[in-house]
Scaffold this motif. Structure first.
Motif, PDB file in Angstrom:
ATOM      1  N   SER A  10       0.810  -1.224   0.000  1.00 31.47           N
ATOM      2  CA  SER A  10       0.000   0.000   0.000  1.00 31.47           C
ATOM      3  C   SER A  10       0.836   1.264   0.000  1.00 31.47           C
ATOM      4  O   SER A  10       0.430   2.271  -0.557  1.00 31.47           O
ATOM      5  N   GLY A  11       2.004   1.244   0.615  1.00 31.92           N
ATOM      6  CA  GLY A  11       2.854   2.431   0.616  1.00 31.92           C
ATOM      7  C   GLY A  11       3.488   2.704  -0.734  1.00 31.92           C
ATOM      8  O   GLY A  11       3.974   3.796  -0.992  1.00 31.92           O
ATOM      9  N   ARG A  12       3.486   1.700  -1.599  1.00 33.50           N
ATOM     10  CA  ARG A  12       4.116   1.838  -2.915  1.00 33.50           C
ATOM     11  C   ARG A  12       3.098   1.840  -4.042  1.00 33.50           C
ATOM     12  O   ARG A  12       3.456   1.736  -5.201  1.00 33.50           O
ATOM     13  N   VAL A  13       1.828   1.952  -3.672  1.00 30.32           N
ATOM     14  CA  VAL A  13       0.745   1.927  -4.652  1.00 30.32           C
ATOM     15  C   VAL A  13      -0.062   3.210  -4.544  1.00 30.32           C
ATOM     16  O   VAL A  13      -0.317   3.704  -3.451  1.00 30.32           O
ATOM     17  N   HIS A  14      -0.448   3.733  -5.699  1.00 29.88           N
ATOM     18  CA  HIS A  14      -1.329   4.897  -5.734  1.00 29.88           C
ATOM     19  C   HIS A  14      -2.692   4.407  -6.208  1.00 29.88           C
ATOM     20  O   HIS A  14      -2.809   3.824  -7.286  1.00 29.88           O
ATOM     21  N   PHE A  15      -3.714   4.588  -5.384  1.00 24.65           N
ATOM     22  CA  PHE A  15      -5.063   4.153  -5.734  1.00 24.65           C
ATOM     23  C   PHE A  15      -5.836   5.294  -6.371  1.00 24.65           C
ATOM     24  O   PHE A  15      -5.753   6.439  -5.919  1.00 24.65           O
ATOM     25  N   ASP A  60       0.025   5.363 -18.567  1.00 27.87           N
ATOM     26  CA  ASP A  60       1.127   5.022 -17.663  1.00 27.87           C
ATOM     27  C   ASP A  60       1.231   3.506 -17.541  1.00 27.87           C
ATOM     28  O   ASP A  60       0.259   2.831 -17.211  1.00 27.87           O
ATOM     29  N   GLN A  61       2.406   2.961 -17.792  1.00 28.18           N
ATOM     30  CA  GLN A  61       2.606   1.510 -17.759  1.00 28.18           C
ATOM     31  C   GLN A  61       2.431   0.913 -16.367  1.00 28.18           C
ATOM     32  O   GLN A  61       2.263  -0.290 -16.227  1.00 28.18           O
ATOM     33  N   ARG A  62       2.451   1.733 -15.342  1.00 28.09           N
ATOM     34  CA  ARG A  62       2.286   1.232 -13.979  1.00 28.09           C
ATOM     35  C   ARG A  62       0.819   1.029 -13.611  1.00 28.09           C
ATOM     36  O   ARG A  62       0.507   0.442 -12.586  1.00 28.09           O
ATOM     37  N   THR A  63      -0.099   1.503 -14.457  1.00 25.80           N
ATOM     38  CA  THR A  63      -1.525   1.448 -14.133  1.00 25.80           C
ATOM     39  C   THR A  63      -2.103   0.060 -14.355  1.00 25.80           C
ATOM     40  O   THR A  63      -1.923  -0.545 -15.413  1.00 25.80           O
ATOM     41  N   ALA A  85      10.485  -5.566  -7.425  1.00 20.51           N
ATOM     42  CA  ALA A  85      10.937  -4.233  -7.834  1.00 20.51           C
ATOM     43  C   ALA A  85      11.429  -3.445  -6.634  1.00 20.51           C
ATOM     44  O   ALA A  85      12.416  -2.717  -6.717  1.00 20.51           O
ATOM     45  N   HIS A  86      10.744  -3.614  -5.503  1.00 17.19           N
ATOM     46  CA  HIS A  86      11.104  -2.873  -4.295  1.00 17.19           C
ATOM     47  C   HIS A  86      12.499  -3.257  -3.796  1.00 17.19           C
ATOM     48  O   HIS A  86      13.229  -2.438  -3.277  1.00 17.19           O
ATOM     49  N   ASP A  97       9.316  10.138  -1.201  1.00 14.67           N
ATOM     50  CA  ASP A  97       9.891  10.755  -2.396  1.00 14.67           C
ATOM     51  C   ASP A  97       9.890   9.823  -3.599  1.00 14.67           C
ATOM     52  O   ASP A  97      10.195  10.239  -4.700  1.00 14.67           O
ATOM     53  N   ARG A  98       9.563   8.563  -3.394  1.00 13.54           N
ATOM     54  CA  ARG A  98       9.546   7.587  -4.488  1.00 13.54           C
ATOM     55  C   ARG A  98       8.255   7.703  -5.286  1.00 13.54           C
ATOM     56  O   ARG A  98       7.199   7.976  -4.745  1.00 13.54           O
ATOM     57  N   GLU A  99       8.400   7.435  -6.559  1.00 12.12           N
ATOM     58  CA  GLU A  99       7.209   7.314  -7.400  1.00 12.12           C
ATOM     59  C   GLU A  99       6.525   6.005  -7.020  1.00 12.12           C
ATOM     60  O   GLU A  99       7.188   5.038  -6.656  1.00 12.12           O
ATOM     61  N   PRO A 100       5.193   5.939  -7.101  1.00 11.46           N
ATOM     62  CA  PRO A 100       4.530   4.665  -6.795  1.00 11.46           C
ATOM     63  C   PRO A 100       4.946   3.608  -7.812  1.00 11.46           C
ATOM     64  O   PRO A 100       5.190   3.914  -8.979  1.00 11.46           O
ATOM     65  N   GLU A 101       5.058   2.384  -7.342  1.00 14.26           N
ATOM     66  CA  GLU A 101       5.433   1.280  -8.223  1.00 14.26           C
ATOM     67  C   GLU A 101       4.248   0.770  -9.030  1.00 14.26           C
ATOM     68  O   GLU A 101       4.423   0.137 -10.061  1.00 14.26           O
ATOM     69  N   ALA A 102       3.054   1.038  -8.528  1.00 12.88           N
ATOM     70  CA  ALA A 102       1.847   0.626  -9.238  1.00 12.88           C
ATOM     71  C   ALA A 102       0.758   1.660  -8.995  1.00 12.88           C
ATOM     72  O   ALA A 102       0.715   2.300  -7.946  1.00 12.88           O
ATOM     73  N   ILE A 103      -0.074   1.815  -9.986  1.00 13.67           N
ATOM     74  CA  ILE A 103      -1.252   2.670  -9.884  1.00 13.67           C
ATOM     75  C   ILE A 103      -2.442   1.737 -10.104  1.00 13.67           C
ATOM     76  O   ILE A 103      -2.529   1.077 -11.137  1.00 13.67           O
ATOM     77  N   ILE A 104      -3.305   1.653  -9.118  1.00 10.62           N
ATOM     78  CA  ILE A 104      -4.451   0.751  -9.231  1.00 10.62           C
ATOM     79  C   ILE A 104      -5.706   1.587  -9.420  1.00 10.62           C
ATOM     80  O   ILE A 104      -6.093   2.364  -8.560  1.00 10.62           O
TER      81      ILE A 104
END
Length: 128
Positions: A10-15, A60-63, A85-86, A97-104
């Protein structure tokens, strides 16, 4: 698939909650509350100001779209990929400061409404 597994990433994902316009207007819609709890964005499908942001997300390829369909990935696969990836991310970079690894992208509405949104999105853009 178990949504509880999302807590691991959850800390690495943007919902992003993609709400059907009719669902957004309902007083019983819990989606708006979910967007606040997850700390993500709330977009209304086909709403003018949100169309550009939705197009950006789909490009965005992370979506990833949280929707059952042929070829869907299970939450465990997403967790496993994000964990791999993490492990290669520079640990000197602060988490915020990190970009999210995934966008859900989470469609919100009745099954009929979300199916219509999914079909509309499929005809515009190859879906992630």
């Amino acid at each position: 698939c178990h949504l509880r597994d999302l807590s691991r990433i959850s800390g690495r994902v943007h919902f992003v909650l993609l709400c059907h316009p009719q669902e957004f207007l309902r007083s019983t819609s819990s989606g708006k509350l979910l967007a606040q709890i997850l700390g993500g964005e709330l977009l209304i499908f086909q709403y003018g100001p949100h169309k550009t942001r939705l197009a950006e997300l789909l490009a965005d390829q992370r979506t990833l779209i949280l929707y059952p369909s042929e070829g869907s990935k299970c939450v465990e696969e997403v967790v496993s990929s994000a964990n791999a990836a993490h492990s290669t991310v520079d640990t000197n970079i602060a988490a915020q400061d990190r970009e999210p690894e995934a966008i859900i992208l989470v469609p919100d509405g009745t099954w009929e409404q979300t199916r219509a949104m999914f079909r509309a999105l499929s005809s515009i853009e190859p879906l992630p």
